[in-house]
Design an enzyme around this catalytic site. Structure first.
Site: not given
Ligand code: FUB
Ligand code: ZN
Length: 645
Positions: A281, A333, A351, A429
């Site tokens: 991730h 992701e 993000c 997020c």
């Molecule tokens: O899991 C928290 C946030 O939600 C992550 O940083 C993002 O990628 C999204 O999955």
């Molecule tokens: Zn994000």
């Protein structure tokens, strides 16, 4: 790695931005994004997905109060990633397991914003949220609404998935920013109490676990830097040392044994010190790498530095889009395999690029190598900026490099690719992350060490340091010009100005002795002076490695740090039929667009036929900055264009 050369970024205590390009964007965040998010967090936006964030804190506050009064409180399952009226009791926690983090990111942005622009109404709104948050804290310091509302007995039992430590990390970042922005300590005191509980819980004698979603590590380092309390640093180090140790903590908790390396998704497949490739991730990854870089600097840790350097190299040379986007695949992701950078399937979460900027700044402080600031610039002016609409009222979470609206609607593999920015997200997020970055942009311009000040970004600003005052007037994005006035010189030092890698020619007018060193213009300053720099910023065609299958035979158009894109609104449908000659003259226009003579091939309705040269017509192609795409309604967009034979 030479610890004597480490630098530190100058903070908003010292730096104030006043810049043609950025003023309006910072104002947009202040006047549009922050107020909009204030309402979104309270579910006051018609037609937007519900947040439940503040509602959860209010529920948790009532439960905390009931517990204090010795009343029985209900228990609900804490067993899912996302809770709504269809799968849980109306009194239970709602939203994603990390919903708390949205208000923390908002408060962080507000803290930065109040620092540069005091605003009583905004502060009152933030204080109101802080009161609501603090009421939810349990007596032992615990503060995460999922478990407070649903089941107090299960806290810290699912570190892999359920984000308590992630929410803590954002809490700590917001509390520090809010304290530094306003002097208010209430949220910070609540944070210390939660941090103390975490330090008492996770250590050699306690739980040997670590966060499933990293960020607590870097937040604990920030708490250490602010308070000087070593236990915060020790717990950050503990989390990083425990991650990836075998037997895996997550296996122990889940009662299974993973035979092959698992937990790549959480960067917990091997210990961070042994990692060499960015995997899993992407947001989790860059937050971890940022914390690793923090520890390198504090502990002069060579082993961890080597890991950071290899991971960095892997990201920027094999896994990063031209826009500074990272995390190519929707599947988790996540970072994909080397050179897998599809344009139309890109995930490239906002993000993740923001986290890359965090990692880059930390690395730049360790080595002062300009490559890190180059990547900050790339991510900032492209992926990150594109995530916000021109009116500040809608956002991209995913930042693709090629969009066909019909495919987004009809092809489930591309459901994550939105052809138009969205008002809000249930998993929200990105917009608050963007708000906190833009509101703290002044902290990305200058680094300083004992004898040098580095100007890494060309953003109009003024700074007061121990050595001198510096005033930068910049029209860098428009015409490459930067005028630097150095005054109030108290000691002699070197002023280093980054020469961007895409600049081939430039002029410098400097009364100080000036050379070029390591990709920086280096001026020896011993008295006040004015330095005028003009970088030649010309539109250019940029090719991509032919290992990236999606881009073979294509090029992107860039000018300075800005990546350009073709949009249907200017060039008609079927952007794949457009071509450009490698020698085409690229004309930069006053409105920021680039035009060039190119071609549109005639459509071939016959699916297969013996080879012939496609018929084509000349046409004027219009390219707009990538960050501006999607502001004129739903339409096709391509960053790369085919090169004409
Ligand atoms: O899991 C928290 C946030 O939600 C992550 O940083 C993002 O990628 C999204 O999955
Ligand atoms: Zn994000």
């Amino acid at each position: 790695m030479d610890s004597k050369k480490y630098s530190t970024h100058l903070t908003m205590n010292e730096v104030k931005i006043n810049d043609n390009f950025w003023n309006s964007i910072i104002e947009r965040v202040r006047k549009e994004v922050i107020p909009y998010q204030y309402n979104a967090l309270q579910d006051k936006i018609d037609g937007a997905e519900k947040s439940y964030c503040i509602e959860n804190f209010i529920k948790a506050g009532k439960i905390a109060e009931a517990i204090k009064n010795g009343k029985n409180v209900p228990v609900y399952p804490a067993d899912k990633w996302v809770y709504d009226d269809n799968n849980c009791d109306e009194n239970a926690f709602h939203g994603w397991v990390f919903q708390d983090s949205d208000v923390y990111k908002w408060l962080e942005a507000v803290g930065y914003s109040l620092k540069s622009q005091p605003d009583e109404k905004l502060k009152a709104q933030a204080d109101k949220f802080i009161d609501i948050i603090c009421k939810a804290q349990l007596d032992n310091g615990y503060l995460d609404t999922l478990y407070i509302i649903n089941n107090r007995d299960e806290v810290f039992t699912n570190l892999k998935d359920f984000h308590e430590l992630y929410c803590f990390g954002h809490l700590a970042e917001s509390a520090i920013a809010y304290y530094q922005g306003t002097g208010e300590k209430k949220l910070l005191e609540a944070t210390y109490r939660f941090a103390d509980l975490i330090c008492d819980t996770f250590n050699e004698k306690g739980i040997h676990g670590y966060p499933g979603h990293e960020i607590a590590e870097l937040a604990l380092v920030k708490l250490y830097n602010l308070s000087g309390n070593k236990k915060y640093l020790d717990t950050a180090s503990f989390f990083i040392e425990e991650r990836g140790k075998k037997p895996y903590y997550y296996d122990i908790v889940l009662g299974k044994e993973t035979v092959n390396d698992n937990y790549h998704y959480n960067q917990a497949h091997i210990q961070p010190k042994d990692q060499t490739e960015a995997v899993g991730h992407a947001v989790r990854g860059v937050y971890l790498y940022s914390a690793m870089a923090d520890l390198v600097k504090i502990n002069n840790d060579d082993e961890l530095y080597n890991a950071c350097a290899k991971i960095w190299d892997n990201i920027v040379n094999k896994k990063m889009y031209i826009t500074g986007g990272i995390g190519a695949t929707v599947d988790g992701e996540a970072f994909s395999f080397n050179y897998d950078l599809p344009n139309d399937l890109a995930y490239s979460e906002t993000c993740a690029s923001i986290g890359l900027i965090f990692f880059a700044r930390r690395m730049s402080e360790i080595s002062n190598d300009k490559i890190y600031s180059e990547v900050i610039e790339r991510a900032l002016y492209n992926c990150v900026l594109s995530s916000m609409a021109e009116d500040g009222k809608s956002f991209f979470y995913v930042n693709p490099l090629e969009v066909l609206p019909e495919a987004s609607r009809k092809d489930s593999r591309k459901r994550h690719i939105k052809p138009i920015r969205q008002k809000w997200f249930s998993c929200a997020c990105c917009p608050p992350n963007l708000a906190r970055l833009i509101s703290s942009l002044s902290e990305y311009i200058f680094n300083e060490n004992d004898n040098t000040i580095f100007i890494n970004q060309f953003i109009g600003s003024q700074v007061k340091t121990k050595k001198c005052d510096i005033y930068i007037e910049s029209s860098f994005i428009e015409d490459g010009k930067i005028d630097i006035t150095v005054s109030n010189v108290k000691e002699s030092f070197s002023l280093k100005v980054r020469i961007p890698e895409y600049v081939k020619n430039y002029t410098v007018k400097s009364p100080a002795y000036t050379t070029v060193q390591d990709g920086y213009i280096n001026a020896e300053i011993d008295k006040e002076c004015e330095i005028n720099i003009c970088f030649e910023i010309k539109p250019r065609l940029v090719k991509c490695s032919n290992r990236v299958r999606a881009n073979v035979g294509k090029a992107a158009i860039c000018r300075g740090p800005i990546v350009y894109a073709l949009e249907e609104a200017d060039n008609g449908k079927d952007l794949q039929m457009l071509t450009i000659n490698q020698n085409a003259q690229l004309i930069y226009n006053d409105d920021g667009s680039i035009t060039a003579q190119g071609y549109r091939e005639e459509p071939d309705d016959t699916l297969y036929y013996d080879y012939n040269v496609s018929r084509k017509e000349e046409m004027k192609l219009t390219f707009i900055p990538y960050y501006k795409w999607g502001n004129r309604g739903e339409n096709e967009m391509n960053v790369y264009i085919r090169l004409d034979k």
